[in-house]
Design an enzyme around this catalytic site. Structure first.
Site, PDB file in Angstrom:
ATOM      1  N   LYS A 198     -47.817  20.375  20.250  1.00  0.00           N
ATOM      2  CA  LYS A 198     -47.884  20.872  18.873  1.00  0.00           C
ATOM      3  C   LYS A 198     -46.829  20.153  18.031  1.00  0.00           C
ATOM      4  CE  LYS A 198     -46.998  25.031  16.038  1.00  0.00           C
ATOM      5  NZ  LYS A 198     -46.769  26.483  16.004  1.00  0.00           N
ATOM      6  N   ASP A 203     -42.905  24.553   9.598  1.00  0.00           N
ATOM      7  CA  ASP A 203     -43.844  25.662   9.466  1.00  0.00           C
ATOM      8  C   ASP A 203     -43.311  26.701   8.486  1.00  0.00           C
ATOM      9  OD1 ASP A 203     -45.774  27.583   9.758  1.00  0.00           O
ATOM     10  OD2 ASP A 203     -45.207  28.164  11.805  1.00  0.00           O
ATOM     11  N   LYS A 209     -43.662  32.738   5.465  1.00  0.00           N
ATOM     12  CA  LYS A 209     -42.673  33.417   6.311  1.00  0.00           C
ATOM     13  C   LYS A 209     -41.521  33.941   5.463  1.00  0.00           C
ATOM     14  CE  LYS A 209     -43.313  30.663  10.537  1.00  0.00           C
ATOM     15  NZ  LYS A 209     -43.695  31.759  11.416  1.00  0.00           N
ATOM     16  N   ASP A 257     -40.606  23.439  15.101  1.00  0.00           N
ATOM     17  CA  ASP A 257     -41.988  23.779  15.456  1.00  0.00           C
ATOM     18  C   ASP A 257     -42.769  22.562  15.977  1.00  0.00           C
ATOM     19  OD1 ASP A 257     -43.711  25.896  15.809  1.00  0.00           O
ATOM     20  OD2 ASP A 257     -44.604  25.757  13.807  1.00  0.00           O
ATOM     21  N   ASP A 303     -50.351  31.324   8.895  1.00  0.00           N
ATOM     22  CA  ASP A 303     -49.172  31.109   9.734  1.00  0.00           C
ATOM     23  C   ASP A 303     -49.553  30.925  11.206  1.00  0.00           C
ATOM     24  OD1 ASP A 303     -46.528  30.777  10.326  1.00  0.00           O
ATOM     25  OD2 ASP A 303     -45.984  32.903  10.160  1.00  0.00           O
ATOM     26  N   GLU A 360     -51.038  28.548  12.551  1.00  0.00           N
ATOM     27  CA  GLU A 360     -51.513  27.183  12.326  1.00  0.00           C
ATOM     28  C   GLU A 360     -51.494  26.322  13.581  1.00  0.00           C
ATOM     29  OE1 GLU A 360     -48.462  28.050  11.980  1.00  0.00           O
ATOM     30  OE2 GLU A 360     -47.453  26.405  13.012  1.00  0.00           O
ATOM     31  N   ARG A 412     -52.423  26.863  16.640  1.00  0.00           N
ATOM     32  CA  ARG A 412     -53.694  26.877  17.379  1.00  0.00           C
ATOM     33  C   ARG A 412     -54.766  26.084  16.659  1.00  0.00           C
ATOM     34  NH1 ARG A 412     -53.725  33.355  17.135  1.00  0.00           N
ATOM     35  NH2 ARG A 412     -51.498  32.929  17.142  1.00  0.00           N
TER      36      ARG A 412
HETATM   37  N1  BES Z   1     -44.305  28.542  14.916  1.00  0.00           N
HETATM   38  C1  BES Z   1     -44.672  29.906  14.903  1.00  0.00           C
HETATM   39  C2  BES Z   1     -44.270  30.632  16.180  1.00  0.00           C
HETATM   40  C3  BES Z   1     -42.821  30.988  16.309  1.00  0.00           C
HETATM   41  C4  BES Z   1     -42.286  32.054  15.625  1.00  0.00           C
HETATM   42  C5  BES Z   1     -42.028  30.308  17.184  1.00  0.00           C
HETATM   43  C6  BES Z   1     -40.976  32.394  15.790  1.00  0.00           C
HETATM   44  C7  BES Z   1     -40.704  30.657  17.372  1.00  0.00           C
HETATM   45  C8  BES Z   1     -40.176  31.703  16.663  1.00  0.00           C
HETATM   46  C9  BES Z   1     -46.182  30.048  14.765  1.00  0.00           C
HETATM   47  O1  BES Z   1     -46.808  29.078  14.024  1.00  0.00           O
HETATM   48  C10 BES Z   1     -46.426  31.349  14.091  1.00  0.00           C
HETATM   49  O2  BES Z   1     -46.051  31.477  12.957  1.00  0.00           O
HETATM   50  N2  BES Z   1     -47.036  32.294  14.794  1.00  0.00           N
HETATM   51  C11 BES Z   1     -47.293  33.571  14.270  1.00  0.00           C
HETATM   52  C12 BES Z   1     -48.680  33.975  14.682  1.00  0.00           C
HETATM   53  C13 BES Z   1     -49.175  35.228  14.019  1.00  0.00           C
HETATM   54  C14 BES Z   1     -49.409  34.969  12.546  1.00  0.00           C
HETATM   55  C15 BES Z   1     -50.433  35.671  14.680  1.00  0.00           C
HETATM   56  C16 BES Z   1     -46.258  34.536  14.852  1.00  0.00           C
HETATM   57  O3  BES Z   1     -45.922  34.411  16.031  1.00  0.00           O
HETATM   58  O4  BES Z   1     -45.756  35.359  14.117  1.00  0.00           O
HETATM   59 ZN    ZN Z   2     -45.920  27.258  13.927  1.00  0.00          ZN
HETATM   60 MN    MN Z   3     -46.836  29.531  11.945  1.00  0.00          MN
END
Ligand code: BES
Ligand code: ZN
Ligand code: MN
Length: 503
Positions: free
Chosen positions: A254, A259, A266, A277, A336, A338, A340
């Site tokens: 990834k 992000d 966020k 990220d 968010d 993204e 996947r």
């Molecule tokens: N890059 C983030 C995941 C992340 C969050 C990694 C905090 C490390 C610390 C990812 O893109 C994301 O934002 N995931 C969301 C998914 C949700 C919207 C279903 C998450 O984990 O909040």
């Molecule tokens: Zn992310």
């Molecule tokens: Mn995200």
């Protein structure tokens, strides 16, 4: 950092001229009656109780008669296992942070070296002295430049030592790119880094831009990138160390270089950490850097979808439906989620390599951080053998992961009234539902997914990339190379194709 492996007795270690001598003393070491200044120093220190052999306990000495190095640090190494060795070296290095310590002798002569100890020692040495300087030139670069690793018999541990040195190269490459802020690690800059790695044969790098990706039909990947002025890059790397036509291991990283969350933006607190990220992408680059050092006989492909996730007039909106390269449509309920979206198209692309395994590596979910913290990465796989191989590689490399389930029921929440699937389910089991989403794009590939959201970097005072899971990935690839060397010496393209079709 320059590492050198040498056969050294205690007397020879004492006779070497260096700025410091770091000696690991395990519980059982003082039983052996050895001779010379170093052996008697260790014996007396332990006998007097001034040095405890529990892991990390230490005794610092200065200008010891009969020892050439001015600084001598003895560190307890407990049971002498790889984990204990790593902790002991870290503790010892912490006591040798003086700028005057440039050349170091690390003496492991007292340890009965099981596989993994030498590699752990080398990695701990590098870890303790790593300094990020790219955008902070005022930071003092690492002082320790040269390390002589002394063992009873160099020949016996040469392979482990080489693997350790290559792992360090890979981890440091990954750290460098993950630590860089997003404006110094754009998708284009990541692609440049991948191209530079290709100068080292036998790596080849190909970089696709927005037009190529559009022609491939990567609608999900393009959707994430469309909110940013930075053009996306799809990086394809090949390491051809194996037989021509032998099925490759495919690594998919990834590469979200920042992000923000997009329109589903966020919160401000700690958003800077979303520069990490692209930790999955960095681990793929790092693994290739390590492969260039070691040159094992195996084929490996690295795929990196790289872009920013930004909110903008052009950005995707919650509810937008896009068509992925697989033809499946996706309702983007949360911009968010993204990671996947860019990975699913890369996984579809991966199938063309008829891989022996496909492993995606992603800082995918906050839920994985809640589930496993920063100790183990999340592991998901549809194949028990692949999951076992990765879990074992992680344990051996001291870069562990833990398998989580993929029961069908976990996929329920991804149903959508407006597309083949939504890109999010509810909050429960968030790491698993993310993996269930990816699984829809793996058809019958031998696939595994590593969620490294908790392990790729550390926050707080020690904020920075860990370089994980480069050690795990390299270990897996080396074991895979060894397995294919013994199991099937000649792999014809036909046989490889047949095997992957059956698998
Ligand atoms: N890059 C983030 C995941 C992340 C969050 C990694 C905090 C490390 C610390 C990812 O893109 C994301 O934002 N995931 C969301 C998914 C949700 C919207 C279903 C998450 O984990 O909040
Ligand atoms: Zn992310
Ligand atoms: Mn995200």
């Amino acid at each position: 950092m320059d590492f050198e492996l040498k056969s050294l007795s205690a007397e020879q270690a004492a006779a070497l001229t260096a700025d410091a001598l770091l000696v690991l003393v395990p519980e059982a070491a003082h039983a052996a009656a050895a001779q010379g200044a170093l052996a008697s120093l260790v014996d007396q220190a332990v006998a007097s109780g001034d040095l405890e052999t529990a892991v990390g306990k230490s005794l610092s000495c200065y200008r010891v008669a009969g020892i050439q190095s001015a600084r001598v640090v003895l560190v307890g190494a407990g049971d002498g296992s790889p984990v204990a060795v790593r902790k002991a070296v870290a503790a010892g290095m912490g006591l040798l942070k003086q700028p005057g310590v440039k050349k170091l002798v690390l003496w492991l002569g007292g340890i009965s070296l099981e596989p993994g100890c030498v590699s752990a020692a080398v990695q701990a040495c590098a870890e303790a002295s790593y300094v990020y300087t790219t955008t902070k030139p005022s930071a003092k670069a690492r002082a320790v430049a040269q390390v002589v690793v002394g063992v009873p018999q160099a020949k016996a541990v040469q392979v482990a030592f080489d693997a350790g040195v290559a792992t360090v190269a890979g981890v440091e490459f990954a750290k460098e790119w993950a630590n860089r802020p997003a404006n110094h690690a754009t998708p284009s800059l990541l692609a440049d880094a991948a191209r530079k790695l290709a100068r080292k044969s036998p790596i080849k790098t190909e970089v696709l831009g927005p037009k190529d990706v559009e022609a491939l039909g990567m609608g999900a990947f393009m959707a994430v990138a469309q909110g940013s002025v930075e053009p996306l890059r799809f990086i394809v790397m090949r390491y051809n160390g194996g037989e021509k036509g032998s099925a490759p291991v495919v690594l998919v990283g990834k590469g979200i270089t920042f992000d923000t969350g997009g329109i589903s933006i966020k919160p401000a607190a700690e958003m800077d950490e979303m520069k990490f990220d692209m930790g999955g992408a960095a681990s793929v680059l790092g693994t290739f850097a390590a492969l260039a050092h070691l040159q094992p006989s195996i084929n490996v492909v690295g795929l990196i979808p790289a872009c920013e996730n930004m909110p903008d007039g052009q950005a995707i909106k919650p509810g937008d439906v896009v068509t992925s390269m697989s033809g499946q449509t996706i309702e983007i309920l949360n911009t968010d989620a993204e990671g996947r979206l860019i990975l699913c198209d890369a996984l579809t692309y991966a199938a063309r390599f008829k891989p022996r395994s496909v492993i995606d590596i992603a800082t995918l979910t906050g839920a994985c951080v809640i589930a496993l913290g920063g100790v183990r990465s999340g592991l998901f796989s549809t194949r028990d053998d692949l999951a076992a191989a990765l879990q074992q590689a992680g344990d051996r490399a001291l870069d562990p992961c833990w398998r989580l389930p993929l029961d069908e029921e976990y996929g329920e929440g991804l149903k959508s009234n407006f597309a083949d699937m939504g890109n999010v389910a509810g909050r429960p089991g968030g790491a698993i539902t993310a993996a269930k989403f990816l699984q829809k794009f793996t058809a019958d590939l031998p696939w595994a997914h590593l969620d490294i959201a908790g392990t790729a970097w550390k926050g707080g005072m020690a904020k920075g990339s860990t370089g994980r899971p480069v050690p795990l990935l390299l270990q897996y690839i080396l074991e895979e190379a060894a397995r294919s060397a013994t199991a099937e010496p000649v792999v014809t393209p036909k046989a490889a194709a047949r095997r992957t079709r059956k698998a």
